[in-house]
Motif scaffolding. Sequence first.
Motif, PDB file in Angstrom:
ATOM      1  N   VAL A 135       0.850  -1.206   0.000  1.00 43.70           N
ATOM      2  CA  VAL A 135       0.000   0.000   0.000  1.00 43.70           C
ATOM      3  C   VAL A 135       0.881   1.251   0.000  1.00 43.70           C
ATOM      4  O   VAL A 135       0.721   2.156  -0.819  1.00 43.70           O
ATOM      5  N   HIS A 136       1.883   1.288   0.865  1.00 36.73           N
ATOM      6  CA  HIS A 136       2.722   2.491   1.010  1.00 36.73           C
ATOM      7  C   HIS A 136       3.668   2.672  -0.168  1.00 36.73           C
ATOM      8  O   HIS A 136       3.856   3.775  -0.660  1.00 36.73           O
ATOM      9  N   ALA A 137       4.228   1.557  -0.656  1.00 35.21           N
ATOM     10  CA  ALA A 137       5.185   1.663  -1.768  1.00 35.21           C
ATOM     11  C   ALA A 137       4.472   2.090  -3.052  1.00 35.21           C
ATOM     12  O   ALA A 137       4.982   2.913  -3.816  1.00 35.21           O
ATOM     13  N   CYS A 138       3.260   1.546  -3.278  1.00 31.17           N
ATOM     14  CA  CYS A 138       2.530   1.916  -4.504  1.00 31.17           C
ATOM     15  C   CYS A 138       2.122   3.387  -4.441  1.00 31.17           C
ATOM     16  O   CYS A 138       2.219   4.109  -5.440  1.00 31.17           O
ATOM     17  N   ALA A 139       1.747   3.856  -3.253  1.00 35.29           N
ATOM     18  CA  ALA A 139       1.400   5.288  -3.115  1.00 35.29           C
ATOM     19  C   ALA A 139       2.636   6.138  -3.419  1.00 35.29           C
ATOM     20  O   ALA A 139       2.569   7.119  -4.163  1.00 35.29           O
ATOM     21  N   ALA A 140       3.780   5.718  -2.867  1.00 33.83           N
ATOM     22  CA  ALA A 140       5.020   6.500  -3.054  1.00 33.83           C
ATOM     23  C   ALA A 140       5.454   6.510  -4.523  1.00 33.83           C
ATOM     24  O   ALA A 140       5.914   7.523  -5.049  1.00 33.83           O
ATOM     25  N   ALA A 141       5.267   5.394  -5.194  1.00 33.42           N
ATOM     26  CA  ALA A 141       5.756   5.273  -6.583  1.00 33.42           C
ATOM     27  C   ALA A 141       4.670   5.623  -7.604  1.00 33.42           C
ATOM     28  O   ALA A 141       4.909   5.568  -8.813  1.00 33.42           O
ATOM     29  N   GLY A 142       3.455   5.917  -7.116  1.00 34.19           N
ATOM     30  CA  GLY A 142       2.363   6.264  -8.036  1.00 34.19           C
ATOM     31  C   GLY A 142       1.936   5.095  -8.904  1.00 34.19           C
ATOM     32  O   GLY A 142       1.584   5.255 -10.082  1.00 34.19           O
ATOM     33  N   VAL A 143       1.968   3.899  -8.315  1.00 31.57           N
ATOM     34  CA  VAL A 143       1.586   2.675  -9.057  1.00 31.57           C
ATOM     35  C   VAL A 143       0.218   2.202  -8.563  1.00 31.57           C
ATOM     36  O   VAL A 143      -0.079   2.261  -7.367  1.00 31.57           O
ATOM     37  N   THR A 144      -0.599   1.718  -9.515  1.00 30.38           N
ATOM     38  CA  THR A 144      -1.955   1.257  -9.162  1.00 30.38           C
ATOM     39  C   THR A 144      -1.876  -0.105  -8.467  1.00 30.38           C
ATOM     40  O   THR A 144      -1.131  -0.981  -8.921  1.00 30.38           O
ATOM     41  N   LEU A 145      -2.658  -0.260  -7.383  1.00 35.55           N
ATOM     42  CA  LEU A 145      -2.633  -1.493  -6.575  1.00 35.55           C
ATOM     43  C   LEU A 145      -4.037  -2.053  -6.408  1.00 35.55           C
ATOM     44  O   LEU A 145      -4.992  -1.295  -6.226  1.00 35.55           O
ATOM     45  N   CYS A 146      -4.146  -3.381  -6.478  1.00 31.81           N
ATOM     46  CA  CYS A 146      -5.363  -4.028  -5.960  1.00 31.81           C
ATOM     47  C   CYS A 146      -4.937  -5.320  -5.274  1.00 31.81           C
ATOM     48  O   CYS A 146      -3.823  -5.798  -5.474  1.00 31.81           O
ATOM     49  N   ALA A 147      -5.849  -5.857  -4.454  1.00 32.87           N
ATOM     50  CA  ALA A 147      -5.585  -7.132  -3.767  1.00 32.87           C
ATOM     51  C   ALA A 147      -6.528  -8.188  -4.329  1.00 32.87           C
ATOM     52  O   ALA A 147      -7.682  -7.887  -4.652  1.00 32.87           O
ATOM     53  N   LEU A 148      -6.002  -9.408  -4.501  1.00 36.07           N
ATOM     54  CA  LEU A 148      -6.842 -10.566  -4.834  1.00 36.07           C
ATOM     55  C   LEU A 148      -6.980 -11.351  -3.541  1.00 36.07           C
ATOM     56  O   LEU A 148      -5.992 -11.883  -3.024  1.00 36.07           O
ATOM     57  N   GLU A 149      -8.185 -11.328  -2.974  1.00 34.76           N
ATOM     58  CA  GLU A 149      -8.337 -11.878  -1.619  1.00 34.76           C
ATOM     59  C   GLU A 149      -9.560 -12.784  -1.559  1.00 34.76           C
ATOM     60  O   GLU A 149     -10.575 -12.502  -2.191  1.00 34.76           O
ATOM     61  N   ARG A 150      -9.445 -13.857  -0.791  1.00 33.95           N
ATOM     62  CA  ARG A 150     -10.592 -14.768  -0.676  1.00 33.95           C
ATOM     63  C   ARG A 150     -11.360 -14.420   0.600  1.00 33.95           C
ATOM     64  O   ARG A 150     -10.775 -13.918   1.569  1.00 33.95           O
ATOM     65  N   PRO A 151     -12.684 -14.661   0.586  1.00 34.13           N
ATOM     66  CA  PRO A 151     -13.499 -14.296   1.759  1.00 34.13           C
ATOM     67  C   PRO A 151     -13.107 -15.126   2.987  1.00 34.13           C
ATOM     68  O   PRO A 151     -12.519 -16.193   2.859  1.00 34.13           O
ATOM     69  N   VAL A 152     -13.437 -14.602   4.181  1.00 34.60           N
ATOM     70  CA  VAL A 152     -13.163 -15.353   5.411  1.00 34.60           C
ATOM     71  C   VAL A 152     -14.021 -16.615   5.439  1.00 34.60           C
ATOM     72  O   VAL A 152     -15.098 -16.669   4.835  1.00 34.60           O
ATOM     73  N   TRP A 153     -13.518 -17.634   6.109  1.00 34.68           N
ATOM     74  CA  TRP A 153     -14.329 -18.815   6.376  1.00 34.68           C
ATOM     75  C   TRP A 153     -15.366 -18.469   7.431  1.00 34.68           C
ATOM     76  O   TRP A 153     -15.095 -17.671   8.349  1.00 34.68           O
ATOM     77  N   GLN A 154     -16.560 -19.071   7.279  1.00 35.58           N
ATOM     78  CA  GLN A 154     -17.587 -18.841   8.304  1.00 35.58           C
ATOM     79  C   GLN A 154     -18.064 -20.190   8.836  1.00 35.58           C
ATOM     80  O   GLN A 154     -18.194 -21.138   8.067  1.00 35.58           O
ATOM     81  N   LYS A 190     -10.295  -7.438  -4.997  1.00 33.61           N
ATOM     82  CA  LYS A 190     -11.012  -8.229  -6.018  1.00 33.61           C
ATOM     83  C   LYS A 190     -11.168  -9.650  -5.480  1.00 33.61           C
ATOM     84  O   LYS A 190     -10.267 -10.148  -4.786  1.00 33.61           O
ATOM     85  N   GLY A 191     -12.300 -10.279  -5.841  1.00 37.53           N
ATOM     86  CA  GLY A 191     -12.574 -11.595  -5.252  1.00 37.53           C
ATOM     87  C   GLY A 191     -12.287 -12.760  -6.184  1.00 37.53           C
ATOM     88  O   GLY A 191     -12.444 -13.910  -5.807  1.00 37.53           O
ATOM     89  N   SER A 192     -11.856 -12.444  -7.424  1.00 39.77           N
ATOM     90  CA  SER A 192     -11.619 -13.558  -8.365  1.00 39.77           C
ATOM     91  C   SER A 192     -10.592 -13.134  -9.408  1.00 39.77           C
ATOM     92  O   SER A 192     -10.338 -11.933  -9.622  1.00 39.77           O
ATOM     93  N   VAL A 193     -10.046 -14.151 -10.092  1.00 39.85           N
ATOM     94  CA  VAL A 193      -9.095 -13.878 -11.178  1.00 39.85           C
ATOM     95  C   VAL A 193      -9.788 -13.036 -12.254  1.00 39.85           C
ATOM     96  O   VAL A 193      -9.218 -12.051 -12.756  1.00 39.85           O
ATOM     97  N   ALA A 194     -11.025 -13.367 -12.569  1.00 36.07           N
ATOM     98  CA  ALA A 194     -11.761 -12.634 -13.629  1.00 36.07           C
ATOM     99  C   ALA A 194     -11.875 -11.148 -13.275  1.00 36.07           C
ATOM    100  O   ALA A 194     -11.647 -10.273 -14.122  1.00 36.07           O
ATOM    101  N   GLU A 195     -12.170 -10.863 -12.007  1.00 34.00           N
ATOM    102  CA  GLU A 195     -12.291  -9.451 -11.586  1.00 34.00           C
ATOM    103  C   GLU A 195     -10.951  -8.737 -11.701  1.00 34.00           C
ATOM    104  O   GLU A 195     -10.884  -7.580 -12.108  1.00 34.00           O
ATOM    105  N   VAL A 196      -9.862  -9.440 -11.391  1.00 32.03           N
ATOM    106  CA  VAL A 196      -8.538  -8.808 -11.516  1.00 32.03           C
ATOM    107  C   VAL A 196      -8.241  -8.532 -12.986  1.00 32.03           C
ATOM    108  O   VAL A 196      -7.787  -7.456 -13.356  1.00 32.03           O
ATOM    109  N   MET A 197      -8.551  -9.491 -13.855  1.00 32.82           N
ATOM    110  CA  MET A 197      -8.285  -9.306 -15.297  1.00 32.82           C
ATOM    111  C   MET A 197      -9.093  -8.118 -15.831  1.00 32.82           C
ATOM    112  O   MET A 197      -8.579  -7.302 -16.597  1.00 32.82           O
ATOM    113  N   ALA A 198     -10.330  -7.987 -15.381  1.00 36.18           N
ATOM    114  CA  ALA A 198     -11.155  -6.845 -15.838  1.00 36.18           C
ATOM    115  C   ALA A 198     -10.551  -5.534 -15.318  1.00 36.18           C
ATOM    116  O   ALA A 198     -10.439  -4.547 -16.040  1.00 36.18           O
ATOM    117  N   TRP A 199     -10.119  -5.561 -14.069  1.00 35.52           N
ATOM    118  CA  TRP A 199      -9.504  -4.372 -13.445  1.00 35.52           C
ATOM    119  C   TRP A 199      -8.223  -3.989 -14.198  1.00 35.52           C
ATOM    120  O   TRP A 199      -7.965  -2.805 -14.440  1.00 35.52           O
TER     121      TRP A 199
END
Length: 246
Positions: free
Chosen positions: A84-103, A231-240
């Motif tokens: 988060v901090h390095a991308c802000a400093a370098a002006g690079v776009t960031l997203c996370a690919l993350e899976r939902p918590v187990w319930q 993003k919650g899936s590979v497809a969402e990351v590819m669209a992003w």
Amino acid sequence: MTRILLLGGTTEASALANTLAETGADAVFSYAGRTAKPVSQPLPTRVGGFGGVEGLAEYLRTESITHVVDATHPFAAQMSTNAVHACAAAGVTLCALERPVWQAGEGDSWVHVGTIEEAANALPETPARVFLAIGKQNLTQFAVKPQHHYLLRLVDAPEANLPLPHATVEIARGPFDVAGDTALMQRHGTTHVVAKNAGGAGAAAKLTAARTLGLPVIMIGRPDVPARPIKGSVAEVMAWLSHPAA
Ligand code: 3Y8
Ligand code: NAP
């Protein structure tokens, strides 16, 4: 020109790496170097830390990275915070690919704790047989409860001697399956399971096994990470990647 840094180390990261390779994307895969022989990836791969926020920001500049996808594990909080901090400093776009918590579902008996230390405190005083399925980086926190017999599942054999007097080591890398985890826990006479709320499929088998065997699970909640687009899936990351403003 889009050039992607993929911070990996999870099942989802490997799936994204395959899609990026198939589409001929200009991307680099990054491992921390935690394991002796990481699974090979279909992308050019770098291994090892960047040297904190500054080191990562410098890497982004010198490698002309335009997008970072943080597909690291939810417990890799330091890496995610640095990104988060390095991308802000370098002006690079960031997203996370993350899976939902187990319930917890029907038939589950979970005790939710906030930290590894709280998980150790949640274990009983009377000796138990604990499946400690959290890897090797946080074993010392359980030295406060030496009376238990611990089943440890590690990716690589431990170099030094373990901080726990009664331990059985199982060397295995996931993803794991329910039959295997159920048999392992029966063989070991497991009475308690300790797990990180990793989410995803790679580490979920032990939870289903615990439900089948009627065992309690001490579930460790995820550490905090600064806000970034998720993003919650590979497809969402590819669209992003094709429309990062989205
Ligand atoms: C080095 C890369 C893929 C990635 C697979 C996922 C699934 C299988 C399940 C249990 C839980 C645990 C642990 C686990 C799983 C996936 C994923 C996941 C959990 C590899 C890998 C690296 C690591 C690092 C390793 C940690 C450890 C954690 C073991 C490769 C195999 C417990 C997390 O010995 C060590 O130092 C291990 C360290 C960080 C947690 C810890 O704190 O000890 N993962 N795991 C990555 C790098 O160098 O950047 O070696 O091939 C990847 C995977 N491990 O491509 O299919 O997506 O989560 N990994 C947890 O969930 O609690 C095992 O035993 O039930
Ligand atoms: P962490 O504690 O958040 O990170 C510690 C340091 O390791 C980071 O500051 C960074 O070093 C380096 N690092 C971490 N991930 C990296 C990556 N993908 N590429 C390059 N450097 C990386 O990380 P961790 O929890 O030890 O996890 C390490 C790796 O194992 C990650 O790839 C993660 O996805 C994977 N993993 C972790 C878990 C888990 O339970 N923690 C589970 C499954 C997989 P610098 O500061 O020097 O840049």
